[in-house]
Motif scaffolding. Structure first.
Motif, PDB file in Angstrom:
ATOM      1  N   GLU A   1      -2.915   0.207  -4.225  1.00  0.00           N
ATOM      2  CA  GLU A   1      -2.234  -1.073  -4.046  1.00  0.00           C
ATOM      3  C   GLU A   1      -1.254  -1.217  -5.214  1.00  0.00           C
TER       4      GLU A   1
ATOM      5  N   THR B   1      -4.858   6.607  -2.384  1.00  0.00           N
ATOM      6  CA  THR B   1      -4.440   5.377  -1.718  1.00  0.00           C
ATOM      7  C   THR B   1      -4.453   4.267  -2.763  1.00  0.00           C
TER       8      THR B   1
ATOM      9  N   SER C   1       0.836  -1.205   0.000  1.00  0.00           N
ATOM     10  CA  SER C   1       0.000   0.000   0.000  1.00  0.00           C
ATOM     11  C   SER C   1       0.870   1.254   0.000  1.00  0.00           C
TER      12      SER C   1
END
Length: 877
Positions: free
Chosen positions: A540, A538, A489
């Motif tokens: 991944e 945010t 992350s």
């Protein structure tokens, strides 16, 4: 000292700090927005916490405000003291990492003593400091020039709310003179900062310089802050030379109106003066809180309002006012405050309606409460008791809104004492229950410097572009700024982005980040605003990301299309609500998601089915009219002149975005929208409910989701048609009504048969009469279906006068019903049906009670019925 009105004092304070480069923050609503830790906005800093904990960076680090606030922890003291209030105004100046002690103290002194501003006599001012805060003391002595005996060290001068910003404070006191000296010269409280009437605290300067960590340590803040608070009511009482806050222009017009309504005069009787003050104080809180969206109820802030109103009504009765009157004070409150708070005047009719309705409801309960109190007192005197217990006092206070002093007065008139300690115990238990129910979320976050120090520019361009190139400016991983990230992350900031950051109820966009060859680099799962306003993605990470490289940012178009339909539909619904329910129906929260929309709004009362149908019809008509949705950027004043509606609790800067739907719905909104209402396709309300005191919630669907909801309902209707054997859907209603009528006729026939069977049983049961100690009794197990048929048997027994005592029991599955009845002659012998039922009910695993002549019980142990009936003999013997 200048003679000024309260309006002039407030404006002068704001003008002074504006001259020192401060941004003037408007007063926020009393009902907190997105802050579950507070019941009410209770201070000037309460609305600025996001700046102090670093989650948002303000446009200007210097802020000043006049903030209406409510505190009810000292409600019992209101009216009895010179300065306790439920609603008050806090004037404050704040520095978010900008100036600190030296400027804060110097400006406070300048405002108070300069001939251009307050022009207070410096000889009458004192300062208190925290003993370890040597710097503050030095500034007062050396730079301001206060004499040594005008600077007092006090150990309590440290502001701390647990984890988060904290620090020492310095209070400023005004010496009101010998005339206000309520203590002897040698009294230990006779000093600035002590409990006395002479030295009045007017300003508190908090030097927020430490992080109070969860571990209990105090670490220096990355950015030191200033938080001050000056009570307007106190300042005005000094300037207007008033004995208490109530003799100022903030309260006297209200008191004058109460004089007119009551025929009593203020200032003649000290006890009656308390009632004048309570009413003047409480109506201010009621008017402002209702105007800000709170409504009386039995829980939360609604309970506070109900309690305030009932307390004011009871004090009105002490002044001889026996009918609804508080609502007539609302225009007076509005007129006093209109200079800075126009909202009461603007919503006057609605506030009056709510207050009057609540007053009239309470008047209906007053007689019931007085009747209860008189019955309790009569019973106490009959039993030669001399103390009214605390539980009863609390019940009257909590259920009927009786002020404790009224209960005491009635009790003392009847020659009884009151259990103060018992009442306080009950009050404390209630406070603990309320505290346990309150959220445990932290009051103010611990300040961090990481995000707040990021100053790079980042532009949102996603209103009309969903796929663009962007340069990666910042990478944050494992709570640190890094130059690259390979996996896991991370949080990213680009120089520009099409991704919408969650705001104003609209959820964040999702999507992907790819490289120049189209390869997936990261999945975007959330976007929030960083403290300095940049969209913070945010993600991944799928393959390495490097700071300074350019990437392609791709918004999930299908998800965005659903979101914009729901957002524009929310605007249409908001306008439709106001048309159907009235202008008071203001937005109190919303959620704009891909699959549905949720809209919370303030409303006094239920929303009918017909009103919901009308709203849904209006929204769909606007969709079918194919109205262009026009968005423009302009300044806030121009937007308001256009009639743009500002949303509850939202703060707007100088430049705003206006969403105009055919000049019918015009709102300030930074969200994304369709270009034409016909793009929404279809709108369907799926639920409406109450979610709190005076707050309702509508959930609705648009487009594909609305169509699927209609299809699902159609499928259910087809299933019903098959069940009722109706070949055509349009005949389903008629067919269902026919079946309902048939069912009613069958039920009626069953009841007649059951009654006939019960009567037949009664003939057998009533023959078996026993006599015990001169009292005749019938006990039996009967085969009837419920308690209602047991009561029918008891009615027959009573009419035929077949015995002195009757006890019947019936079993239906695993349930047992018991009934006991007594004639007047049995009651005269000392037998009571309620006592008997309490004795035998445990045998069937249950409990019950009732009057002396009839009682009933239920249980879950059928095997114990025979033993329960046998126990009747023991009771009579």
């Amino acid at each position: 000292m200048k003679k000024l009105s309260s309006t002039e004092v407030r404006q002068m304070f704001l003008d002074f700090f504006k001259s020192k480069g401060h941004m003037i923050e408007p007063s926020a609503p009393l009902v907190p927005v997105n802050d579950p830790t507070l019941l009410w906005i209770n201070s000037g800093v309460a609305t600025l916490k996001k700046y102090f904990d670093g989650s948002v960076t303000p446009e200007n680090p210097r802020i000043a405000n006049a903030q209406k606030s409510i505190r009810t922890n000292d409600i019992e003291n209101v009216g009895k003291t010179a300065r306790h209030h439920t609603m008050f105004e806090m004037l404050g100046n704040f520095s978010i990492g900008d100036y600190f002690k030296e400027d804060a103290i110097a400006w406070a002194w300048e405002f108070l003593t300069s001939p251009d501003w307050m022009a207070f006599d410096p000889e009458l001012l004192y300062a208190t400091v925290y003993p370890e805060d040597k710097e503050a003391k030095r500034i007062w002595l050396e730079e301001i020039g206060l004499p040594e005996d005008h600077v007092v060290e006090i150990a309590d001068n440290f502001w701390d709310l647990g984890a988060g910003p904290s620090g020492p404070d310095s209070e400023i006191f005004y010496d009101r003179g010998e005339a206000f000296n309520d203590l002897t010269e040698d009294d230990p409280e006779n000093y600035p900062g002590g409990e006395n009437e002479r030295y009045l605290e007017i300003w508190n300067l908090v030097f927020s310089e430490f992080n109070h960590t969860p571990q209990g340590t105090y670490e220096p803040l990355p950015h030191k802050n200033i938080d001050t608070g000056m009570g307007l009511e106190r300042m005005v009482s000094i300037i207007q030379d008033a004995p208490t806050n109530f003799e100022t222009d903030l309260f006297l017009p209200i008191i004058a109106k109460v004089e007119e309504l009551s025929g009593k005069k203020y200032g003649v009787d000290k006890q009656l003066d308390i009632s004048f003050k309570v009413i003047a104080d409480h109506i201010r809180s009621l008017a402002f809180a209702i105007g800000d969206g709170a409504l009386p109820s039995n829980e939360g802030r609604g309970y506070v309002l109900r309690r305030l109103l009932r307390r004011a009504v009871m004090h009105g009765q002490k002044l001889g006012i026996q009918s609804a009157f508080l609502y007539q004070l609302v225009p007076v409150v509005g007129e006093i405050m209109v200079g800075y708070y126009p909202e009461v005047q603007q919503q006057k009719e609605f506030i009056e309606k709510v207050v009057k309705n609540e007053e009239e409801r309470f008047h209906e309960t007053i007689n019931e409460g007085l009747s209860m109190l008189n019955n309790v007192l009569a019973e106490l005197k009959e039993n030669n008791q001399t103390i009214l217990d605390g539980q009863t006092i609390f019940k009257l206070y909590d259920t009927f809104g009786f002020p404790v002093e009224l209960t005491e007065e009635v009790a003392e008139d009847n020659g009884l004492k009151v259990d103060h300690a018992g009442f306080e115990t009950e009050m404390q238990a209630q406070k603990e229950r309320a505290r346990a129910a309150r959220t445990t979320e932290k009051s103010m976050g611990v300040q961090t410097a990481l995000l707040g120090d990021i100053k790079v520019d980042s532009q949102f361009v996603g209103y009309d572009q969903l796929n663009i190139e962007g340069k990666l400016e910042v990478i944050i991983a494992t709570d640190a700024i890094v130059s690259s990230v390979d996996t896991g992350s991370a949080q990213l900031i680009f120089n520009q982005t099409p991704f919408y950051a969650e705001m104003g109820g609209q959820v964040a966009d999702h999507g992907t980040i790819t490289d120049s060859e189209g390869n997936l680099v990261a999945n975007v799962t959330d976007v929030q605003k960083a403290p300095n306003g940049q969209p913070l993605h945010t993600v991944e990470v799928v393959s390495p990301l490097v700071e300074g490289n350019t990437y392609f940012l791709n918004v999930n178009q299908k998800m965005r299309n659903k979101i914009i339909k729901n957002h524009t539909a929310t605007h249409l619904l908001h306008k439709a609500l106001k048309e159907v329910l009235g202008d008071h129906a203001n937005q109190a929260g919303s959620l704009v998601a891909p699959k549905h929309l949720r809209f919370d709004f303030s409303h006094f009362g239920q929303v009918t089915t017909d009103e919901l149908k009308e709203m849904e019809k209006i929204v769909n008509q606007k969709i079918w009219e194919a109205i262009p949705v026009v968005t423009i950027e302009t300044d806030i004043d121009s937007a308001k002149n256009m009639g743009a509606m500002a949303l509850f609790g939202e703060k707007y800067g100088h430049d705003v975005r206006v969403v105009n739907i055919g000049d019918w719905s015009i709102e300030l909104c930074g969200g994304t929208h369709v270009s034409n209402t016909e793009d929404i396709g279809l709108f369907k309300i799926v639920s409406e409910s109450g979610i709190g005191a005076g707050v309702r919630r509508i959930e609705a669907l648009t487009g594909q989701e609305a169509y699927e909801a209609f299809r699902q309902e159609e499928e259910q209707l087809i299933s019903v048609a098959q069940i009722v054997k109706s070949p055509q859907l349009k005949e389903v209603v008629n067919k269902t009504e026919q079946l309902q009528q048939q069912l009613k006729e069958i039920q009626k026939e069953n009841e007649q048969l059951a009654t006939k069977l019960a009567n037949q049983q009664a003939g057998d049961v009533f023959k078996d009469v026993k006599e015990i100690n001169g009292t005749s009794v019938i006990t039996a197990k009967v085969n009837v279906k419920d308690m209602n048929q047991l009561r029918q048997l008891a009615d027959q027994w009573k009419q035929k006068e077949l015995s002195d005592v009757l006890v019947l029991g019936t079993i239906q599955g695993e349930k047992v019903n018991l009934l006991a009845a007594m004639t007047p002659s049995a009651i005269e012998k000392g037998y009571k049906a309620g006592d008997l039922i309490k004795l035998i009910a445990p045998k069937v695993g249950g409990g019950g009670g009732g009057r002396p002549d009839m009682a009933q019980a239920g249980g879950k142990n059928p095997a114990g019925l025979a033993e329960a009936l046998a126990e009747v003999t023991n009771y009579l013997a």
